[in-house]
Design a protein around this motif. Structure first.
Motif, PDB file in Angstrom:
ATOM      1  N   GLU A 144      -5.725   7.978   6.843  1.00  0.00           N
ATOM      2  CA  GLU A 144      -6.479   7.130   7.703  1.00  0.00           C
ATOM      3  C   GLU A 144      -6.878   5.931   6.692  1.00  0.00           C
ATOM      4  O   GLU A 144      -6.590   4.724   7.494  1.00  0.00           O
ATOM      5  CB  GLU A 144      -7.863   7.804   8.148  1.00  0.00           C
ATOM      6  CG  GLU A 144      -7.626   8.655   9.305  1.00  0.00           C
ATOM      7  CD  GLU A 144      -7.052   7.983  10.474  1.00  0.00           C
ATOM      8  OE1 GLU A 144      -7.473   6.889  10.597  1.00  0.00           O
ATOM      9  OE2 GLU A 144      -6.675   8.746  11.285  1.00  0.00           O
ATOM     10  N   ARG A 145      -7.144   5.918   5.580  1.00  0.00           N
ATOM     11  CA  ARG A 145      -7.228   4.813   4.917  1.00  0.00           C
ATOM     12  C   ARG A 145      -5.981   4.038   4.704  1.00  0.00           C
ATOM     13  O   ARG A 145      -6.048   2.769   4.464  1.00  0.00           O
ATOM     14  CB  ARG A 145      -7.688   5.167   3.259  1.00  0.00           C
ATOM     15  CG  ARG A 145      -9.149   5.652   3.413  1.00  0.00           C
ATOM     16  CD  ARG A 145      -9.855   5.651   1.899  1.00  0.00           C
ATOM     17  NE  ARG A 145     -11.117   6.444   1.984  1.00  0.00           N
ATOM     18  CZ  ARG A 145     -12.287   5.623   2.197  1.00  0.00           C
ATOM     19  NH1 ARG A 145     -12.028   3.980   2.254  1.00  0.00           N
ATOM     20  NH2 ARG A 145     -13.165   6.111   1.963  1.00  0.00           N
ATOM     21  N   PHE A 146      -4.879   4.720   4.414  1.00  0.00           N
ATOM     22  CA  PHE A 146      -3.600   4.064   4.236  1.00  0.00           C
ATOM     23  C   PHE A 146      -3.176   3.625   5.719  1.00  0.00           C
ATOM     24  O   PHE A 146      -2.542   2.237   5.651  1.00  0.00           O
ATOM     25  CB  PHE A 146      -2.388   5.153   3.988  1.00  0.00           C
ATOM     26  CG  PHE A 146      -1.158   4.629   4.323  1.00  0.00           C
ATOM     27  CD1 PHE A 146      -0.436   3.784   3.485  1.00  0.00           C
ATOM     28  CD2 PHE A 146      -0.325   5.236   5.400  1.00  0.00           C
ATOM     29  CE1 PHE A 146       0.735   3.402   3.617  1.00  0.00           C
ATOM     30  CE2 PHE A 146       0.978   4.736   5.548  1.00  0.00           C
ATOM     31  CZ  PHE A 146       1.627   3.996   4.814  1.00  0.00           C
ATOM     32  N   ARG A 147      -3.300   3.941   6.981  1.00  0.00           N
ATOM     33  CA  ARG A 147      -3.054   3.537   8.076  1.00  0.00           C
ATOM     34  C   ARG A 147      -3.880   2.098   8.298  1.00  0.00           C
ATOM     35  O   ARG A 147      -3.270   1.310   9.067  1.00  0.00           O
ATOM     36  CB  ARG A 147      -3.636   4.498   9.221  1.00  0.00           C
ATOM     37  CG  ARG A 147      -3.047   4.273  10.703  1.00  0.00           C
ATOM     38  CD  ARG A 147      -3.388   5.389  11.426  1.00  0.00           C
ATOM     39  NE  ARG A 147      -4.691   5.580  11.759  1.00  0.00           N
ATOM     40  CZ  ARG A 147      -5.444   5.063  13.076  1.00  0.00           C
ATOM     41  NH1 ARG A 147      -4.517   4.243  13.832  1.00  0.00           N
ATOM     42  NH2 ARG A 147      -6.551   4.901  13.256  1.00  0.00           N
ATOM     43  N   VAL A 148      -5.045   2.288   7.844  1.00  0.00           N
ATOM     44  CA  VAL A 148      -5.916   0.938   7.931  1.00  0.00           C
ATOM     45  C   VAL A 148      -5.303  -0.313   6.998  1.00  0.00           C
ATOM     46  O   VAL A 148      -5.211  -1.405   7.466  1.00  0.00           O
ATOM     47  CB  VAL A 148      -7.371   1.102   8.066  1.00  0.00           C
ATOM     48  CG1 VAL A 148      -8.071  -0.168   8.083  1.00  0.00           C
ATOM     49  CG2 VAL A 148      -8.027   2.127   9.129  1.00  0.00           C
ATOM     50  N   ALA A 149      -5.364   0.123   5.696  1.00  0.00           N
ATOM     51  CA  ALA A 149      -5.134  -0.793   4.708  1.00  0.00           C
ATOM     52  C   ALA A 149      -3.449  -1.250   5.051  1.00  0.00           C
ATOM     53  O   ALA A 149      -3.365  -2.552   4.443  1.00  0.00           O
ATOM     54  CB  ALA A 149      -5.108   0.037   3.367  1.00  0.00           C
ATOM     55  N   VAL A 203       0.546  -1.125   0.086  1.00  0.00           N
ATOM     56  CA  VAL A 203      -0.133  -0.094  -0.179  1.00  0.00           C
ATOM     57  C   VAL A 203       0.721   1.265   0.086  1.00  0.00           C
ATOM     58  O   VAL A 203       1.714   1.426   1.034  1.00  0.00           O
ATOM     59  CB  VAL A 203      -0.976   0.094   1.236  1.00  0.00           C
ATOM     60  CG1 VAL A 203      -2.090   1.234   1.090  1.00  0.00           C
ATOM     61  CG2 VAL A 203      -1.840  -1.210   1.405  1.00  0.00           C
ATOM     62  N   LYS A 241      -8.072  12.203   5.571  1.00  0.00           N
ATOM     63  CA  LYS A 241      -8.796  10.961   5.181  1.00  0.00           C
ATOM     64  C   LYS A 241      -8.225   9.971   4.527  1.00  0.00           C
ATOM     65  O   LYS A 241      -8.223   8.763   4.587  1.00  0.00           O
ATOM     66  CB  LYS A 241     -10.127  11.473   4.382  1.00  0.00           C
ATOM     67  CG  LYS A 241     -11.262  10.287   4.062  1.00  0.00           C
ATOM     68  CD  LYS A 241     -12.398  10.970   3.260  1.00  0.00           C
ATOM     69  CE  LYS A 241     -13.071   9.843   2.971  1.00  0.00           C
ATOM     70  NZ  LYS A 241     -14.647  10.434   2.419  1.00  0.00           N
ATOM     71  N   ARG A 242      -7.242  10.434   3.277  1.00  0.00           N
ATOM     72  CA  ARG A 242      -6.183   9.322   2.672  1.00  0.00           C
ATOM     73  C   ARG A 242      -5.481   8.695   3.628  1.00  0.00           C
ATOM     74  O   ARG A 242      -5.112   7.456   3.425  1.00  0.00           O
ATOM     75  CB  ARG A 242      -5.623  10.287   1.511  1.00  0.00           C
ATOM     76  CG  ARG A 242      -6.558  10.880   0.167  1.00  0.00           C
ATOM     77  CD  ARG A 242      -6.713   9.605  -0.279  1.00  0.00           C
ATOM     78  NE  ARG A 242      -5.769   8.902  -1.209  1.00  0.00           N
ATOM     79  CZ  ARG A 242      -5.694   7.771  -1.870  1.00  0.00           C
ATOM     80  NH1 ARG A 242      -6.880   7.331  -1.919  1.00  0.00           N
ATOM     81  NH2 ARG A 242      -4.708   7.163  -2.427  1.00  0.00           N
ATOM     82  N   ASP A 273      -2.452   0.805  11.644  1.00  0.00           N
ATOM     83  CA  ASP A 273      -3.243   1.301  13.070  1.00  0.00           C
ATOM     84  C   ASP A 273      -3.002  -0.049  13.998  1.00  0.00           C
ATOM     85  O   ASP A 273      -3.384   0.227  15.328  1.00  0.00           O
ATOM     86  CB  ASP A 273      -4.493   0.988  12.603  1.00  0.00           C
ATOM     87  CG  ASP A 273      -5.109  -0.131  11.937  1.00  0.00           C
ATOM     88  OD1 ASP A 273      -4.233  -0.895  11.350  1.00  0.00           O
ATOM     89  OD2 ASP A 273      -6.337  -0.540  12.248  1.00  0.00           O
TER      90      ASP A 273
END
Length: 263
Positions: A29-34, A8, A26-27, A38
């Motif tokens: 946060e998506r990177f952090r989860v994907a 990712v 927001k981008r 996290d």
């Protein structure tokens, strides 16, 4: 199955524009989860955030004088002094720095500088004042005077003719437009008064019209009225004295005549 099995790519570095922050965060946060970030320790997540935002973030952290513990602990409360400068709104138009009144010689030559003008503005722009000068449209096409913007917040008024005649025209009114470069741009039209005078060969004024001489002598309208009243009063007193003297002389003649007849 966690998505961190895939490679990712983190978002591009932050632009440090206020309007871009919600979308960029927001981008991230998506990177952090994907990426599975996290699930890692808070210190790793903070370092990933700072690294992803870019080199400018490092400079900001240095200016805040944060310790390593404070920078890596999102739970740590940080208090830093913030200095806010209130910017002046550009709501005033620049005007002449003074009430300019000058003269031009009847024997003037073309392209002679007869006056340097400057401007003033009560606004206080962050980058300092920058004024632009130009003739108003109704004067720009006339062959009497021209204007040269010196690019230093001053301008020069120049002649456009080889001679001027006070008999044909004794006073010129030249409209000058002054603008600033702030937003919103403000401008005003100011009138420069130029009187036509006779001069010597060196350009020194010798004779001007009565109004110009009065102005240069420093006499105000009130002073002129006072002088005129004094003249009228003196003339009236002179007439009264003259009239009174004639009446007294006539009375003396009559009395002498009566005395002579009585004797």
């Amino acid at each position: 199955m966690r998505m961190n099995q895939f490679q990712v790519t983190p978002p591009e570095k932050f632009s440090f524009k206020n309007e871009d922050w919600p979308k960029w965060m927001k981008r991230f946060e998506r990177f952090r989860v994907a990426s599975g970030l996290d699930t890692q320790a808070d210190e790793n997540q903070v370092n990933a955030l700072i690294y992803t935002m870019g080199e400018e973030t490092e400079d900001i952290l240095v200016s805040l004088h944060l310790t390593a513990e404070q920078a890596n602990n999102p739970q740590q409360i940080i208090r830093v002094p913030v200095y806010i400068r209130v910017l002046d709104v550009n709501d005033n138009a620049p005007t002449f720095a003074t009430n300019y009144e000058t003269f031009v010689c009847e024997n003037a030559k073309a392209n002679q500088r007869i006056q340097t003008i400057s401007a003033t503005d009560p606004d206080d722009p962050l980058a300092g004042h920058r004024f632009f000068f130009g003739l108003a449209q109704e004067a720009a096409g006339k062959a009497n005077f021209s204007l040269c913007d010196n690019k230093d917040n001053t301008a020069g008024i120049l002649t456009r003719r080889n001679s001027y005649s006070s008999l044909q025209k004794s006073v010129y009114h030249v409209p000058v437009v002054i603008s600033d470069e702030e937003f919103p741009m403000q401008s005003s039209t100011n009138t420069l008064t130029i009187r036509v005078c006779t001069c010597d060969r060196e350009g020194n004024m010798k004779l001007c019209n009565a109004e110009a001489l009065t102005a240069r002598a420093g006499l105000s309208t009130g002073a002129l009225v006072a002088i005129l009243l004094c003249v009228i009063i003196l003339l009236s007193l002179t007439r009264l004295i003259s009239s009174g003297t004639n009446s007294l002389f006539h009375k003396m003649l009559v009395e002498e005549h009566l005395t002579f007849e009585w004797n």
